[in-house]
Write an enzyme that holds these catalytic residues in place. Structure first.
Site, PDB file in Angstrom:
ATOM      1  N   HIS A  23      43.814 -15.801  11.090  1.00 55.72           N
ATOM      2  CA  HIS A  23      43.722 -14.541  10.459  1.00 55.72           C
ATOM      3  C   HIS A  23      44.805 -13.378  10.907  1.00 55.72           C
ATOM      4  O   HIS A  23      44.573 -12.301  10.662  1.00 55.72           O
ATOM      5  CB  HIS A  23      42.337 -14.033  10.440  1.00 55.72           C
ATOM      6  CG  HIS A  23      41.140 -14.621   9.678  1.00 55.72           C
ATOM      7  ND1 HIS A  23      40.773 -15.895   9.812  1.00 55.72           N
ATOM      8  CD2 HIS A  23      40.350 -14.038   8.646  1.00 55.72           C
ATOM      9  CE1 HIS A  23      40.233 -16.264   9.072  1.00 55.72           C
ATOM     10  NE2 HIS A  23      39.629 -15.399   8.104  1.00 55.72           N
ATOM     11  N   LEU A  29      38.675 -19.869  -5.600  1.00 52.12           N
ATOM     12  CA  LEU A  29      39.161 -19.782  -4.226  1.00 52.12           C
ATOM     13  C   LEU A  29      40.298 -20.804  -4.123  1.00 52.12           C
ATOM     14  O   LEU A  29      40.061 -22.077  -3.998  1.00 52.12           O
ATOM     15  CB  LEU A  29      37.867 -19.884  -3.285  1.00 52.12           C
ATOM     16  CG  LEU A  29      38.097 -19.560  -1.865  1.00 52.12           C
ATOM     17  CD1 LEU A  29      36.701 -19.818  -1.080  1.00 52.12           C
ATOM     18  CD2 LEU A  29      39.345 -20.353  -1.063  1.00 52.12           C
ATOM     19  N   SER A  30      41.450 -20.391  -4.268  1.00 55.74           N
ATOM     20  CA  SER A  30      42.324 -21.284  -4.828  1.00 55.74           C
ATOM     21  C   SER A  30      43.933 -20.803  -4.675  1.00 55.74           C
ATOM     22  O   SER A  30      44.616 -20.139  -5.544  1.00 55.74           O
ATOM     23  CB  SER A  30      42.123 -21.226  -6.307  1.00 55.74           C
ATOM     24  OG  SER A  30      42.848 -22.466  -7.045  1.00 55.74           O
ATOM     25  N   GLU A  31      44.205 -20.607  -3.284  1.00 53.67           N
ATOM     26  CA  GLU A  31      45.650 -20.057  -2.969  1.00 53.67           C
ATOM     27  C   GLU A  31      47.050 -20.496  -3.861  1.00 53.67           C
ATOM     28  O   GLU A  31      47.525 -19.954  -4.488  1.00 53.67           O
ATOM     29  CB  GLU A  31      45.918 -20.151  -1.503  1.00 53.67           C
ATOM     30  CG  GLU A  31      44.946 -19.244  -0.831  1.00 53.67           C
ATOM     31  CD  GLU A  31      43.548 -19.574  -0.529  1.00 53.67           C
ATOM     32  OE1 GLU A  31      43.251 -20.815  -0.674  1.00 53.67           O
ATOM     33  OE2 GLU A  31      42.751 -18.875  -0.108  1.00 53.67           O
TER      34      GLU A  31
END
Lengths: 366, 325
Positions: free
Chosen positions: B129, B58-60
């Site tokens: 979102h 999880l690591s944009e």
């Protein structure tokens, strides 16, 4: 409450050549198997990149290049990495690796050109797989990881090396890159030039960790601390890590403990935040002094050898400065030319506007 | 040709490009076994394996930064970021690296990557979102920004984005991921980047929009046509580089323009388009250029989001304003 130990860890520290220029004991097989010429080559490279740096500072003071980030004090890490890398390996620098880049093949005049504000200095030769400097701190680390992922995907027999400073270890991209490398077991070697200072911020303000090397353990791979002013420790540790990467055995993090002897850049004044005593103490650990002392006592390096080396280095640098200063000025229109493979119509119109402006100015000058 | 949705068209484009070119590699969160949070990559890991459909941490910033290294090395990475609101974590990678790599190395290195992300609201999603901040990326020299408006457009534009030699931000309108189905050509169907699409022709005004907003715009145009007012409708497709000549040609013909986007108003792309019309077609104008946009507030949560986005009614109002000026 019931407790058990989940993890115990240790962090290794590697030093061969100590501050007094001695290797105690002398019979480490890794070192004793190195030929005499290797020591002399290491020394020649260290002297060379120190001189390149000294000339850059001089060029800056006399207004012939712009702001420059000195590498002085950190030459052993750069020579050790350069010697350990193979030509086919990929290298991702931060911005304090001018010496390493030159040893990889970047012409000296290109380094001066880049720091003069001419982007043509960023173009490495075609057979040299080095990225340009990364000005944002630590953000190039994921690029090295991505290249390593591509290497693994293509099953190429190469390794990737990236270098950054102690300040970078506080950044999110250091974490994200290290984490990816651990998860995917990638052929990448992370080298931290821990030079104790990120501009004015000391290491104690970057981390509460006892070492930077131990951070690797949390990412699931090996971390090792080396004396970054000992070119042998750097070379042998980095070489082993690159070989491990090429064998598909995953990443390594190497913390080289060193010191930035000069200001952060020519725009900085380190006297505002650190003591002269501290700098003097580190000068005694200078990588040049100890290696010179070693080759003097073991390989009869003498004054005439030294003189011959200095003469050769100075000739090379003088020639590089001449080449740099004789380059045709950069064409301002070229700013547009490599934005995209094909320049879109609106940008062609903007380019045309600049072209007209240049023509007008040229006519006015005539 | 079968009738498929926009998300299926995305899946088909990815599938075909991966089958065609082994250098195309996908990476992102939950794109493998799970098939992506919107199922854009459904079934791809079964076909291409986990070396090519890479479920990442999880690591944009890690995803985009890694994609830059992969692209420079010679792959064609397609990164998925789950929602546009999470892309901000990778902003430095996009702005300071991907966008500049070709130019700062004078072409020695290139960065042919695609970042796909769903954008926009109307899906009753939690905070962040429903973002529509395409202007950030349009403002960044060196990035291309592409927004499809229908399933067939999504397929053709995504294929072109993957084949493009430069970095592309591909914004997928999540609101119409499944709302519309249409026939999509199987096999080769490239739609060139940088060329707008004239969806309908009319002499009375020009409607300029993109992505999900095309649909309320079409609705408004169809209702106003009952009153004998006919519009050129331009679907921009590519926001950067902007196809300004299609816009200018149309406005020179109609003399009136309404720009519709769901992004906030100030410094939204509508402002740039209006400025270009004023610079290049001022003497053709019969009325001020009008923008129909979101408000200059954060995109609201689901209970109030319906009042944030332009709908057909507001577009109709704007059309009436310019037509009767």
């Amino acid at each position: 409450m019931p407790k058990k130990i989940l993890s115990n860890f240790s962090v290794e520290y590697v030093q061969f050549l100590n501050e007094s220029g001695r290797i105690d004991p002398l019979d480490y097989s890794e070192v004793s198997s190195l030929p005499e010429q290797t020591f002399k080559d290491f020394y020649a490279d260290i002297v060379m990149i120190r001189a390149i740096d000294e000339k850059a500072l001089n060029l800056q003071r006399t207004g012939r290049i712009g702001t420059y980030a000195s590498i002085q004090g950190q030459e052993a890490i750069q020579v050790g990495c350069a010697k350990a890398l193979q030509g086919s390996d990929w290298f991702f620098p931060a911005f304090r690796e001018t010496g390493l880049s030159v040893l990889r093949g970047t012409p000296i005049e290109k380094a001066y050109q880049y720091w003069s504000g001419d982007e043509r200095g960023n173009v490495v030769p075609d057979n040299q797989h080095d990225f340009p400097v990364s000005i944002p701190v630590g953000t190039h680390i994921p690029h090295a990881v991505g290249a390593a992922l591509a290497v693994k995907y293509k099953k190429d027999p190469i390794a990737v090396l990236t270098v950054f400073g102690d300040g970078a270890t506080s950044k999110g991209d250091f974490h994200e890159g290290m984490n990816f490398a651990g998860v995917f077991k990638l052929p990448v070697v992370f080298v931290c030039q821990n030079n104790q200072w990120a501009i004015s911020v000391p290491l104690s303000r970057q981390t509460a960790s006892a070492s930077l090397a131990q951070k690797a353990i949390a990412y699931g791979f090996e971390g090792v601390q080396v004396d970054g002013n000992d070119v042998l420790a750097v070379y042998l540790t980095v070489k082993a890590a690159l070989e491990k990467a090429r064998r598909g055995e995953g990443p390594t993090f190497i913390e080289g403990v060193t010191y930035r002897l000069k200001d952060h850049t020519t725009a900085d004044d380190a006297g505002r935040y650190r003591s002269q005593e501290e700098v003097e103490a580190w000068r005694k650990k200078d990588p040049i002094i100890r290696l010179k002392s070693y080759i003097e006592s073991h390989f009869n390096w003498n004054a005439s050898d030294e003189e011959a080396l200095i003469t050769k280095v100075n000739q090379q640098i003088t020639k590089a400065v001449e080449t740099y200063e004789s380059k045709a000025p950069i064409d301002p229109l070229s700013m547009f030319d490599t934005l995209f493979e094909q320049l879109p119509p609106d940008l062609l119109r903007q380019r045309e506007r600049l072209s007209k402006r240049l023509n007008t100015e040229n006519e006015a000058a005539e | 040709m079968s009738q498929i949705s926009l998300i299926q068209a995305v899946n088909q484009a990815l599938f075909e490009e991966m089958a065609r070119n082994p250098d195309v590699v996908l990476l992102g969160e939950d794109i493998g076994v799970d098939g992506g949070v919107f199922r854009a990559t459904d079934g791809l890991i079964q076909k291409f394996g986990e070396d090519r459909i890479i479920d990442t941490p999880l690591s944009e910033s890690g995803i985009v930064g890694t994609a830059i290294g992969m692209a420079a090395y010679g792959l064609r990475p397609v990164a998925e970021i789950q929602f546009m609101g999470f892309l901000y974590g990778a902003m430095e990678q996009l702005v300071s690296h991907a966008a500049r790599l070709r130019s700062r190395t004078r072409g020695r290195y290139t960065c042919p990557l695609v970042v796909r992300t769903p954008y926009g609201g109307g899906i009753h999603a939690p905070e962040l979102h429903s973002e529509s901040t395409e202007a950030f990326f349009v403002h960044t020299a060196g990035l291309k920004v592409v927004v499809p408006s229908t399933p067939a457009e999504a397929k053709g534009l995504l294929v072109s984005a993957i084949r493009d030699p430069d970095p592309v931000i591909f914004l997928e309108p999540s609101r119409i991921y499944r709302a519309i189905k249409e026939k999509v050509p199987e096999g080769e169907c490239e739609i060139p980047l940088g060329e707008a699409r004239l969806v309908a022709e009319g002499d009375d005004l020009t409607l300029i929009t993109w992505g999900a907003m095309l649909h309320p715009t079409l609705d408004a145009a169809s209702r106003i046509s009952e009153k004998g007012i006919h519009a050129d409708i331009i679907d921009l497709r590519t926001l950067s580089p902007l196809d300004s000549s299609t816009i200018i040609q149309s406005v020179e013909k109609t003399g009136r323009a309404v720009i519709v986007h769901e992004a906030a108003r100030t410094c939204g792309l509508g402002g740039e388009i209006a400025a270009q019309i004023c610079e290049k077609a001022l003497l053709s104008l019969e009325a001020p250029v009008v923008r129909v946009t979101g408000y200059d507030i954060p995109v609201p949560l689901p209970k109030t989001e319906a009042w944030y986005y332009p709908d057909a009614e507001q577009i109709l109002d704007a059309i009436e304003t310019v037509v009767h000026f």
